[in-house]
Design a protein around this motif. Structure first.
Motif, PDB file in Angstrom:
ATOM      1  N   GLU A 440      -4.607  -5.762   2.164  1.00  0.00           N
ATOM      2  CA  GLU A 440      -5.833  -5.920   1.785  1.00  0.00           C
ATOM      3  C   GLU A 440      -6.770  -4.832   1.418  1.00  0.00           C
ATOM      4  O   GLU A 440      -7.553  -4.717   0.663  1.00  0.00           O
ATOM      5  N   LEU A 441      -6.391  -3.548   2.296  1.00  0.00           N
ATOM      6  CA  LEU A 441      -7.277  -2.301   2.148  1.00  0.00           C
ATOM      7  C   LEU A 441      -6.699  -1.332   1.107  1.00  0.00           C
ATOM      8  O   LEU A 441      -7.402  -0.478   0.739  1.00  0.00           O
ATOM      9  N   ASN A 442      -5.367  -1.783   0.882  1.00  0.00           N
ATOM     10  CA  ASN A 442      -4.703  -0.359  -0.014  1.00  0.00           C
ATOM     11  C   ASN A 442      -5.463  -0.595  -1.294  1.00  0.00           C
ATOM     12  O   ASN A 442      -5.360  -1.599  -2.209  1.00  0.00           O
ATOM     13  N   ALA A 443      -5.931   0.461  -1.873  1.00  0.00           N
ATOM     14  CA  ALA A 443      -6.403   0.669  -3.279  1.00  0.00           C
ATOM     15  C   ALA A 443      -5.330   0.682  -4.331  1.00  0.00           C
ATOM     16  O   ALA A 443      -4.365   1.063  -3.810  1.00  0.00           O
ATOM     17  N   SER A 444      -5.894   0.316  -5.458  1.00  0.00           N
ATOM     18  CA  SER A 444      -4.797   0.316  -6.673  1.00  0.00           C
ATOM     19  C   SER A 444      -4.780   1.883  -7.245  1.00  0.00           C
ATOM     20  O   SER A 444      -3.905   2.136  -8.050  1.00  0.00           O
ATOM     21  N   GLU A 445      -5.902   2.599  -6.960  1.00  0.00           N
ATOM     22  CA  GLU A 445      -5.796   4.056  -7.510  1.00  0.00           C
ATOM     23  C   GLU A 445      -6.526   5.038  -6.257  1.00  0.00           C
ATOM     24  O   GLU A 445      -7.103   4.515  -5.392  1.00  0.00           O
ATOM     25  N   GLY A 446      -6.452   6.294  -6.397  1.00  0.00           N
ATOM     26  CA  GLY A 446      -6.855   7.258  -5.533  1.00  0.00           C
ATOM     27  C   GLY A 446      -5.963   7.269  -4.422  1.00  0.00           C
ATOM     28  O   GLY A 446      -4.889   6.902  -4.121  1.00  0.00           O
ATOM     29  N   ARG A 447      -6.792   7.446  -3.073  1.00  0.00           N
ATOM     30  CA  ARG A 447      -6.317   7.583  -1.946  1.00  0.00           C
ATOM     31  C   ARG A 447      -5.470   6.165  -1.378  1.00  0.00           C
ATOM     32  O   ARG A 447      -6.425   5.065  -1.365  1.00  0.00           O
ATOM     33  N   ARG A 448      -4.097   6.286  -1.193  1.00  0.00           N
ATOM     34  CA  ARG A 448      -3.511   4.849  -0.785  1.00  0.00           C
ATOM     35  C   ARG A 448      -2.279   5.163  -0.595  1.00  0.00           C
ATOM     36  O   ARG A 448      -1.628   6.358  -0.292  1.00  0.00           O
ATOM     37  N   LEU A 449      -1.515   4.122   0.001  1.00  0.00           N
ATOM     38  CA  LEU A 449      -0.108   4.003   0.311  1.00  0.00           C
ATOM     39  C   LEU A 449       0.572   3.324  -0.939  1.00  0.00           C
ATOM     40  O   LEU A 449       0.472   2.384  -1.315  1.00  0.00           O
ATOM     41  N   GLN A 450       1.868   3.890  -1.521  1.00  0.00           N
ATOM     42  CA  GLN A 450       2.479   3.583  -2.410  1.00  0.00           C
ATOM     43  C   GLN A 450       3.734   3.083  -1.876  1.00  0.00           C
ATOM     44  O   GLN A 450       4.452   3.634  -1.039  1.00  0.00           O
ATOM     45  N   PRO A 451       4.313   2.111  -2.653  1.00  0.00           N
ATOM     46  CA  PRO A 451       5.882   1.624  -2.173  1.00  0.00           C
ATOM     47  C   PRO A 451       6.614   2.762  -2.647  1.00  0.00           C
ATOM     48  O   PRO A 451       6.324   3.505  -3.577  1.00  0.00           O
ATOM     49  N   LEU A 452       7.571   3.073  -1.777  1.00  0.00           N
ATOM     50  CA  LEU A 452       8.501   4.221  -1.800  1.00  0.00           C
ATOM     51  C   LEU A 452       9.748   4.096  -3.060  1.00  0.00           C
ATOM     52  O   LEU A 452      10.223   2.661  -2.970  1.00  0.00           O
ATOM     53  N   ASP A 453       9.864   4.686  -4.044  1.00  0.00           N
ATOM     54  CA  ASP A 453      10.893   4.506  -4.930  1.00  0.00           C
ATOM     55  C   ASP A 453      12.314   5.065  -4.394  1.00  0.00           C
ATOM     56  O   ASP A 453      12.207   5.950  -3.541  1.00  0.00           O
ATOM     57  N   LEU A 454      13.191   4.183  -4.262  1.00  0.00           N
ATOM     58  CA  LEU A 454      14.555   4.642  -3.656  1.00  0.00           C
ATOM     59  C   LEU A 454      15.279   5.461  -4.618  1.00  0.00           C
ATOM     60  O   LEU A 454      15.732   5.082  -5.713  1.00  0.00           O
ATOM     61  N   ASN A 455      16.134   6.524  -4.024  1.00  0.00           N
ATOM     62  CA  ASN A 455      17.151   7.306  -4.743  1.00  0.00           C
ATOM     63  C   ASN A 455      18.233   6.590  -5.187  1.00  0.00           C
ATOM     64  O   ASN A 455      18.658   5.557  -4.613  1.00  0.00           O
ATOM     65  N   THR A 456      18.891   6.663  -6.393  1.00  0.00           N
ATOM     66  CA  THR A 456      20.021   6.034  -6.903  1.00  0.00           C
ATOM     67  C   THR A 456      21.060   6.363  -6.090  1.00  0.00           C
ATOM     68  O   THR A 456      21.401   7.666  -5.606  1.00  0.00           O
TER      69      THR A 456
END
Length: 508
Positions: A440-456
């Protein structure tokens, strides 16, 4: 109680001899978040030193400024003392005739960053003789001494994840293009998130015992404890979260000829995970421990298990390390996702206001509002059974401490979300879930937590992940054994060099 089963609410999770070395009281306890706060507090503590300072770490860079951007034309900080670490500690020793400073640095860091060793060697050789430098090679080949402990007169101790070295300084804002966040050569440094603890009282003296034991193991020199009046010193810049609270000291120590493997940290985190009711919050540089993944997997299989939030950096610090550790992370995460039928697990990475990745170096675990653990250990195999580590844990035994632990967790998470602690706490209370509050609190831009892309999971990284070449460990229960150490290699190289020199002299 069977292995790794949750303890009854009335029972302590701390079991000396199993998941911790000692439990003792901290008269004062504080979580220190990010390098700016730590270096300021460390400076204030060192100024108060009278007799003995022990600096035990993975690496030290004595040329960095402790308070970046605050030097005057003479290189002094606002307190009137030199801002650079080397000049600062030299002045402290010169003005205090009884003060001795001992610096113990992992021997391998001299290979990884040899330039940072030069100022320390110069200070040790040409500075006051009461500043002593030693390289710790008493560990198996390939392992490292990873503890990060500072002791001031046995009165105050810092223990956690922050090294006194380049690139560690940052503020909780992780401001884009902060002119103070630069490397020693003046080039920009990446945003960096880290954490340590400050403690006083009996637990600080226990940490001092541990530090002196480590110094003796590395050098053969036994140091006496300071004979000083028993009173606390406390940095003026630090708050105090807890008073008179039991603190557990947990270690990882590889086996040697006089002791078996010590894996108290692994035992502690497994007990913590088993005890969780509503949430498991982890910050770590890596996510590559089989034992931890299996423990989390068991909790995800439960129909009403806890939320699990892992905060990790996007990449490791170099391409080889990234390939080795983060392909393993990919495998661990996918294994957890396969059993996560209720969407209770997520692994996220923080970015600052300019969407620049923040490197996560903190080593923190918070279970519900019951347990907080902070230290040097990562969620990887090395930290559980190969390197030398030290963590501190506190647990709630009353409602007041329970609220303090919740507040400390919210402090960390609110930093990543760019919101206030109160806003986060209110949202957690309303939703009853840390994960729901994050969504609910995570922003769509700026300061935030992003899902982590996983290495191949291919190529060199897959080979390194298969072999765990860069993330080894001794098996649980490994008994006493004689191991080849870095010290043995150094002695061997020296002998070969001497023999070669003599041989050339004889035939010359």
């Amino acid at each position: 109680m069977s292995d790794h089963q949750p303890a009854p609410e009335s029972c302590s999770l701390f079991e000396p001899g199993r998941n911790c070395w000692r439990v003792n009281t901290a008269k004062k306890f504080e979580l220190v978040v990010d390098g700016a706060a730590y270096f300021r507090a460390l400076r204030e503590a060192l100024i108060a030193a009278e007799w003995q300072v022990l600096l035990i770490g993975w690496d030290f860079d004595l040329e960095i400024e402790m308070l970046p951007g605050e030097s005057d034309a003479d290189g002094d900080a606002p307190d009137g003392l030199p801002n650079k670490v080397a000049d600062f500690i030299k002045l402290l020793v010169n003005r205090s005739p009884e003060l001795n400073i001992y610096i113990l640095r992992w021997s391998g860091s001299a290979v990884i960053a040899p330039g940072r060793l030069v100022p320390a060697v110069r200070l040790s050789m040409s500075g006051p003789d009461r500043i002593k430098l030693a390289l710790d090679g008493r560990h198996p080949v390939g392992a490292c001494h990873h503890q990060k402990i500072v002791i001031v007169d046995d009165r105050l101790a810092f223990c956690g994840g922050i090294d006194v070295t380049d690139a560690r300084w940052d503020t909780p804002d992780h401001t884009p293009e902060d002119p103070r966040r630069v490397l020693r050569d003046g080039s920009p440094a990446d945003p960096w998130h880290d954490a340590t603890t400050a403690v006083t009282g009996p637990v600080a003296r226990d940490l001092a015992d541990l530090a002196r034991m480590r110094w003796k193991r590395a050098t053969g020199e036994a140091l006496n404890a300071p004979d000083l009046p028993d009173h606390d010193i406390w940095p003026a810049s630090l708050d105090i979260s807890c008073r008179n609270i039991p603190v557990a000291i947990s270690r990882t120590v590889p086996p040697d000829e006089d002791h078996p493997l010590v894996n108290e940290i692994e035992e502690m985190i497994l007990v913590e995970i088993a005890s969780a009711k509503s949430s498991i919050y982890i910050e770590s540089q890596y996510f590559a421990s089989d034992a931890v993944t299996e423990a989390l997997s068991r909790r995800l299989r439960e129909p009403t298990g806890p939320d699990i939030v892992v905060i990790n950096p996007v990449n490791a610090e170099n391409i080889i390390e990234d390939s080795a550790m983060n392909v393993t992370r990919t495998r661990m995460v996918k294994a957890l996702q396969r059993v996560d039928h209720d969407n209770r697990f997520c692994i996220l990475t923080p970015v600052n206001a300019a969407s620049q990745s923040i490197y996560v170096h903190a080593k923190v675990c918070v279970i519900d509002d019951r347990v907080l653990r902070v230290g040097s250990s990562n969620i990887d195999r090395r930290s559980m059974g190969f390197d030398t580590e030290c963590d501190l844990s506190i647990e709630a035994r009353d409602d007041d401490v329970s609220q303090i632990i919740a507040d400390l967790r919210n402090r960390l998470l609110a930093e990543h979300l760019g919101c206030s602690q109160k806003t986060l706490a209110d949202r957690i209370a309303k939703t009853g879930s840390i994960l729901a509050a994050i969504h609910e609190l995570n922003a769509s831009e700026g300061r935030r937590l992003q899902p982590l892309d996983l290495n191949t999971d291919t190529g060199v990284g897959a080979v390194l992940a298969d072999t765990r070449l860069l993330d080894p460990r001794f098996k649980r229960g490994t008994p006493k054994r004689r191991v080849m150490t870095s010290r043995h290699i150094a002695v061997g190289v020296a002998i070969v060099a001497i023999v070669g020199t003599v041989y050339r002299y004889l035939i010359g």
